[in-house]
Scaffold this active site. Structure first.
Site, PDB file in Angstrom:
ATOM      1  N   GLU A 161       0.857  -1.260   0.139  1.00 12.51           N
ATOM      2  CA  GLU A 161       0.079  -0.020   0.190  1.00 12.51           C
ATOM      3  C   GLU A 161       0.863   1.146  -0.170  1.00 12.51           C
ATOM      4  OE1 GLU A 161      -2.865  -0.035   3.020  1.00 12.51           O
ATOM      5  OE2 GLU A 161      -4.130  -1.663   1.992  1.00 12.51           O
TER       6      GLU A 161
ATOM      7  N   GLU B 194      -6.456  -7.592  -1.090  1.00 14.88           N
ATOM      8  CA  GLU B 194      -7.209  -7.480   0.406  1.00 14.88           C
ATOM      9  C   GLU B 194      -8.693  -7.032   0.287  1.00 14.88           C
ATOM     10  OE1 GLU B 194      -5.289  -4.708   3.404  1.00 14.88           O
ATOM     11  OE2 GLU B 194      -3.267  -5.710   2.921  1.00 14.88           O
TER      12      GLU B 194
END
Ligand SMILES: *[C@@H]1O[C@H](CO)[C@@H](O)[C@H](O)[C@H]1NC(C)=O
Ligand SMILES: *[C@@H]1O[C@H](CO)[C@@H](O)[C@H](O)[C@H]1NC(C)=O
Ligand SMILES: *[C@@H]1O[C@H](CO)[C@@H](O)[C@H](O)[C@H]1NC(C)=O
Ligand SMILES: *[C@@H]1O[C@H](CO)[C@@H](O)[C@H](O)[C@H]1NC(C)=O
Length: 884
Positions: A186, A255
Site C-alpha cells: 500500500e 485484500e
C-alpha cells in the site's frame, strides 16, 4: 479392469515420485495475462484465504489450513513479519509461531498455493507495521524512500526470505506452493509525501525484488505506478471497478476487508456476509480473477505484537474463521457456497477474454462469459465444447427487480448478484443465505457481574473461578534498579526503551518554596503539570501518589497536581499500547512525549521542566526478573492476597490452575481486571484493558448498500474485549502458571477460565432456494437426464469436529418466523417436522434434510414453505473427556 490397474500403477508411481522429491506439486510455472494468473499453462480463478501464521500457534495451523480448503480456498496468503524474524539485528528467528517454512510446507501438503507478501513493511495492525524497532537506530535511516541505509536493510531481509524459500524448494517451479510474492505494501497511499524519492523507491523496490530470481510474479498493492513487470492489485471493501495499470495485467484483489480491526474502547465491527459475497461476486462478474479475504482467519495479537494506536489483543476481524479457529457461521458457509458457484463458472470465466455486457434495467446488469474449451478443468464441463456463465447484478440498495435475461425472467433481490454457471439456472444468490448460523457460547460456570451475559445462560450453576489462591507482589513506582540513568532533558520514549517494554519511567525532583505555596493558596489556584503532546498513556505520580492518568493519540495533557513545600518527586510513566503501524515517516513518529513539559500557574509563570535533570528507568522490575516464567516466578517474595483486599495499583498477581477438559478452545475472562498484561506458563497472551465501547452507535444492521467499518458494530456500552485466548498447546492438564501485571487494580479472584464452542446451529431454507451446489457435478445433471428444476434444496447442519447434535430445539416446515434462538411456528406448520428432523440429525455431527413436501407432506397448499431448525451441539461422548 486392466486399464484400472494400469491407472493405479501410474498414480502410485506419480505419488512416489512426489514423495521422493519432497515436493507438493509437479513443478509448474506461474505467469499471467490480462485475464488471469496462469498456472501451469491454465488461466485460473483463484480464491485466497488470508492467515497470518504468528497470529495462531503451529498446533492450530493444520486445522486452519484444512478449514480454508474446505471453505473453497485455492490459495493461502500471508505477510512475513520482519520484527518477529529478526528481533535483534542479524539474529534470525524462524521457530515456534515464526516457523515460516513449516507453515508454507503445511499449505503445500494440503494442496493449496501460497501468496507470500514479504513487504517487508506490512502494516497489518502489527507493532510498527512489522519493522523491527532497531531499524530506526540505523544511522541516517529513513524508511520506505530512496534512502541507502533503508534500502540495504530491506534488500537484505527480502533476499533472506526469498533464499530461504528457494533452499526449501518452496517455489512453484520447484514443486512448492508459492505462486506469487509481494514487495512493499500500500505504498501508493503515502508515496506523495516522499516526492520524487518515493517514485524512485518504487522503481528500485520492484527491480530489486524481481532481481532476486524467485521465478514467480511479484505484486505491489495499491500502486498505480507499479512498473510493467510487477502486478498491481486492489485493496478495499469493493474492488469491482479496479482497473490495473496495464492492459497486460489481470484484475487482482489482495485484500478484501471482510471485517475490521478494533481499538480499546471501540465497538466490534461486523461485515454482513450478504454484502461481502456481493462484493466478491461483483468482482468476478466484472473481470476479476484473484481475490483474497483479509482476513480469512484473523487470530490473536499475542504478546506485544498488536499495532497502534491502541489495537486490541484479539484480531478476530469478524473473519470466516473466528479468533479461535472455529467456523463463524453463516459467514464461512455462505462464502463456501459462493466459491463453489464461482468454480462452476471457472471454465467459462477463463475461456472468455472478456465478458459480454448486457444492461438489464436502470440498476441491473449482466456480464456473460462464453467460450469454447479444449480441456476440462472441472468434470462437469469436461465433455462440452462451448461454455457459458453469467452474473446478474441488482445494485439497487432498496428493492428487488424482475429482469429478463436470455428469454427468462429472474427476480433479483436488492444489492445482490445471482450466479448462473450455465447461463440458465441460478446456482447462488449473494442475498440468499442457505448456510447455517452458529451461536457460540462460552461454557460458563460463572460470570462476574460486570460481564456480558450471552442469551440463555443462567447463574444456577455453582460459581467456580479460576483460582481461590492468589499471591501478589507490588511493582515499585518509579526507579527500581541500577540500570537507571540521568539525562538533562526529556528523551524520546522509543529512543530509550527500544520497545523492550511498554513502560518508561521519567523522574525528576522540584523544590517548592514557602512563597510559592502561599501564592497558590492566596490565588486559589493549583499548579498543573502540562505535557504538550503525548501518546498512548501517561500516569502522573507526585510524591509516590497517583495524581492522574491520561490516554490519547498526540494529545495535550494538563493535570492538576498537589505539591508540598520543599522537595517534590515527579514521576511520569509513559506507556505504549502498540506502536504506530501506518503512515509516512514511521521512523520519526516515535512514542511518549513531544514538545515541552511544564508546571503552570506558578508565581513566576510556567516552570519549564523539559531541561530539568530527568532520571530514567526502562520497564518494570517484574519484567526484568521474568516473574511470569516458571523458572523465575519465585524470585520475589509474594504475599498472599486476601479476597476482600482493596485493589491496589501496579501489582503482580500469580496463581496456578487446571486446564478445562476436552479439546474446545480455552479463554480467560479478564472482565474483572483493569489494564495490564497476562502470561500463561511463560507465554504472553497479550495486553488486556477494560475500556468500554461508547453506548451509542450499534444500530440495526442492513446488509444493503456500501459497507464501512462503523456500519454494523456490536458490543456498544460493553468492554471491548473480555475473553483472551489461551491456545491449548500452551496448557498442561494441571498446575498451569498464570501471572498478571495489573496497573489500575482489578480483582483477580473473579477471573474465570472457560471453553468456547458452537452450542446452537440454526438453518432456514425455503423450498424455492437454489439446489445444493454439489448437484451441479452430478452425472445425471451433466448428461441432461435431470434438470436443476427437479432438484430440491437442502438444509444442512453441522457441529464442530468432535461435537454431535444432541437435541433439536426447534423444527418447523411451513411458515416459521424469527431467527436463530428465537424461532417461532407460523400459521402453517407440518406437525411431523420435529420428529423427522430429530431422526435425521440427532446423534450425528452433521445432517442434511431435503426441503420439500415429499419429506414433510404439504401443510398448506399454494404457499412457499420454509424449513427452520435449531439444533444443540454437544461434545461427542468419545472425545469429550479423553484429552487429560
Ligand atoms: C518454467 O519456465 C522455465 C523458463 O522458461 C523453463 O526452463 C522451465 O522448464 C519451466 N518449468 C516448467 C515446469 O514448466
Ligand atoms: C466456439 O466455436 C464455434 C465453432 O468453432 C464458433 O463458431 C464460436 O464462435 C466459438 N465461440 C466462442 C465464444 O469463441
Ligand atoms: C539508580 O542507579 C544508580 C547508579 O547505578 C544506583 O546507585 C541507584 O541505586 C539506582 N536507583 C535505584 C532506585 O535502584
Ligand atoms: C533519537 O535518537 C537519535 C539518535 O540518537 C536522534 O538522532 C534523534 O533525534 C532522537 N529522537 C528524538 C525524538 O529525540
Amino acid at each position: 479392469m486392466r486399464s484400472h490397474i494400469a491407472l493405479l500403477r501410474l498414480l502410485a508411481a506419480a505419488l512416489l515420485a512426489v514423495a521422493v522429491a519432497g515436493e507438493y506439486f509437479k513443478p509448474f510455472n506461474v505467469s499471467y495475462d490480462h485475464r488471469a494468473i496462469i498456472i501451469d499453462g491454465h488461466r485460473r480463478m483463484l480464491i485466497s484465504a488470508g492467515i497470518h501464521y504468528p497470529r495462531a500457534t503451529p498446533q492450530m495451523w493444520p486445522d486452519l489450513i484444512a478449514k480454508s480448503k474446505e471453505g473453497g480456498a485455492d490459495v493461502i496468503q500471508t505477510y512475513v513479519f520482519w520484527s518477529g524474524h529478526e528481533p535483534v539485528k542479524g539474529k534470525y528467528y524462524f521457530e515456534g509461531r515464526y516457523d515460516l517454512v513449516k507453515f508454507v510446507k503445511l499449505v503445500g501438503s494440503n494442496g493449496l498455493y501460497l501468496h507470500l507478501r514479504i513487504g517487508p513493511y506490512v502494516c497489518a495492525e502489527w507493532n510498527f507495521g512489522g519493522f523491527p524497532v532497531w531499524l530506526r537506530d540505523v544511522p541516517g535511516i529513513e524508511f520506505r524512500t530512496d534512502n541507502e541505509p533503508f534500502k540495504d536493510e530491506m534488500q537484505r531481509f527480502v533476499k533472506k526470505i526469498v533464499e530461504l524459500m528457494r533452499e526449501e524448494n518452496l517455489f512453484s517451479w520447484q514443486g512448492g506452493p508459492i505462486i506469487m510474492l509481494q514487495i512493499e505494501n500500500e505504498y501508493g497511499d503515502i508515496e506523495g509525501a516522499y516526492g520524487q524519492q518515493g517514485k524512485d523507491y518504487v522503481r528500485w523496490a520492484a527491480k530489486m525484488a524481481v532481481g532476486l530470481g524467485a521465478g514467480v510474479p511479484w505484486v505491489m498493492c495499491k500502486q498505480v505506478d507499479a512498473p510493467e513487470f510487477i502486478l498491481d492489485a486492489c485493496n478495499g471493501y469493493y474492488c469491482d471497478s479496479f482497473i490495473p495499470n496495464s492492459k497486460k495485467k489481470p484484475m487482482l484483489w489482495t485484500e478484501n476487508w471482510d471485517g475490521w480491526y478494533t481499538t480499546w474502547g471501540g465497538a466490534l465491527p461486523h461485515r454482513p456476509v450478504e454484502d461481502l459475497a456481493f462484493a466478491v461476486a461483483r468482482f468476478f462478474q466484472r473481470g476479476g480473477s484473484f481475490q483474497n479475504y483479509y482476513m480469512y482467519f484473523g487470530g490473536t495479537n499475542f504478546g506485544r505484537t498488536s499495532g497502534g494506536p491502541n489495537y486490541i489483543t484479539s484480531y478476530d476481524y469478524d473473519a470466516p474463521l473466528d479468533e479461535y479457529g472455529l467456523l463463524s457461521q453463516p459467514k464461512w458457509g455462505h462464502l463456501k457456497d459462493l466459491h463453489a458457484a464461482i468454480k462452476l463458472c471457472e471454465p467459462a470465466l477463463v475461456a472468455a477474454d472478456s465478458p459480454q455486457y448486457m444492461k438489464l434495467g436502470p440498476q441491473q446488469e449482466a456480464h456473460v462469459y462464453r467460450g469454447n474449451i479444449t480441456q476440462g478443468l472441472n468434470t462437469a464441463f469436461s465433455k462440452s465444447k462451448s461454455v457459458c456463465a453469467a452474473f446478474l447484478a441488482n445494485i439497487d440498495e432498496h428493492t428487488a427487480a424482475d429482469v429478463k435475461f436470455l428469454g427468462q425472467v429472474y427476480t433479483l433481490p436488492p444489492w445482490s448478484v445471482s450466479i448462473l454457471p450455465d447461463c440458465r439456472h441460478v446456482a447462488y444468490s449473494t442475498a440468499k443465505v442457505g448456510a447455517q448460523t452458529s451461536i457460540k457460547l462460552v461454557d460458563l460456570n460463572s460470570l462476574p457481574s460486570k460481564m456480558y451475559v450471552p442469551q440463555r445462560l443462567t447463574f444456577e450453576e455453582e460459581v467456580t473461578y479460576i483460582a481461590n489462591d492468589w499471591v501478589t507482589w507490588k511493582e515499585p513506582i518509579g526507579l527500581w534498579g541500577k540500570n537507571n540513568f540521568t539525562s538533562p532533558s526529556i528523551l524520546e520514549h522509543l529512543n530509550v526503551t527500544k520497545d523492550k517494554s511498554d513502560y518508561l519511567w521519567y523522574t525528576t525532583r522540584i523544590y517548592i518554596s514557602d512563597d510559592e505555596m502561599s501564592f497558590w493558596e492566596e490565588n486559589e489556584v493549583s499548579p498543573e503539570l502540562s505535557i504538550d503532546s503525548m501518546r498512548d498513556v501517561v500516569r502522573i505520580f507526585i510524591n509516590g501518589e497517583l495524581s492522574g492518568s491520561k490516554r490519547g493519540h498526540w494529545i495535550k495533557v494538563v493535570q492538576p497536581v498537589q505539591l508540598v513545600q520543599g522537595y517534590n518527586d515527579i514521576v511520569l510513566l509513559s506507556e505504549t499500547v502498540g506502536l504506530q503501524n501506518y503512515g509516512a515517516f514511521l521512523e520519526k513518529d516515535g512514542a511518549g512525549f513531544k514538545g515541552r513539559i511544564k508546571l503552570t500557574n506558578s508565581k513566576i509563570g510556567d516552570i519549564d521542566l523539559t531541561e530539568s535533570s530527568w532520571t530514567y528507568q526502562v520497564g518494570l522490575k517484574g519484567e526484568l526478573l521474568k516473574l511470569y516464567t516458571r523458572e523465575k516466578a519465585e524470585s520475589v517474595r509474594w504475599k498472599k492476597l486476601m479476597p476482600d483486599a482493596t485493589p491496589t495499583i501496579f501489582s503482580w498477581y500469580k496463581t496456578y490452575f487446571d486446564a478445562p477438559g476436552g479439546t474446545d478452545p480455552v479463554v480467560l475472562n479478564l472482565g474483572s481486571m483493569g489494564k495490564g498484561q497476562a502470561w500463561v506458563n511463560g507465554h504472553h497472551i497479550g495486553r488486556y484493558w477494560d475500556l468500554v465501547a461508547p453506548k451509542d452507535g450499534c444500530g440495526t444492521c442492513d446488509y444493503r448498500g456500501a459497507y464501512s467499518s462503523d456500519k454494523c458494530t456490536t458490543n456498544c456500552g460493553k468492554p471491548t474485549q473480555i475473553w483472551y485466548h489461551v491456545p491449548r498447546s500452551w496448557l498442561k492438564s494441571n498446575q498451569n502458571l498464570l501471572v498478571m501485571f495489573e496497573e489500575t487494580g482489578g480483582n483477580p479472584f473473579k477471573i474465570t477460565i472457560n471453553t468456547i464452542s458452537t452450542q446452537s446451529v440454526c438453518g432456514q431454507v425455503s423450498e424455492t432456494h437454489y439446489p445444493p451446489l454439489h448437484m451441479w457435478w452430478h452425472p445425471e445433471f451433466t448428461n441432461g437426464k435431470i434438470s436443476m428444476n427437479d432438484i430440491t434444496p437442502e438444509l444442512h447442519l453441522q457441529c464442530e469436529d468432535a461435537h454431535t447434535i444432541s437435541s433439536i430445539e426447534f423444527a418447523s416446515y411451513g411458515t416459521p418466523q424469527g431467527n436463530c434462538q428465537n424461532l417461532l411456528k407460523g400459521n402453517c406448520h407440518a406437525p411431523n417436522s420435529l420428529s423427522i428432523v430429530s431422526q435425521a440429525c440427532q446423534g450425528r455431527n452433521s445432517c442434511s434434510i431435503a426441503v420439500s413436501n415429499a419429506v414433510f407432506g404439504d401443510p398448506c397448499r399454494g404457499i412457499v414453505k420454509t424449513l427452520a431448525v435449531e439444533a444443540v451441539c454437544s461434545p461427542s461422548a468419545f472425545s469429550g473427556s479423553a484429552s487429560m
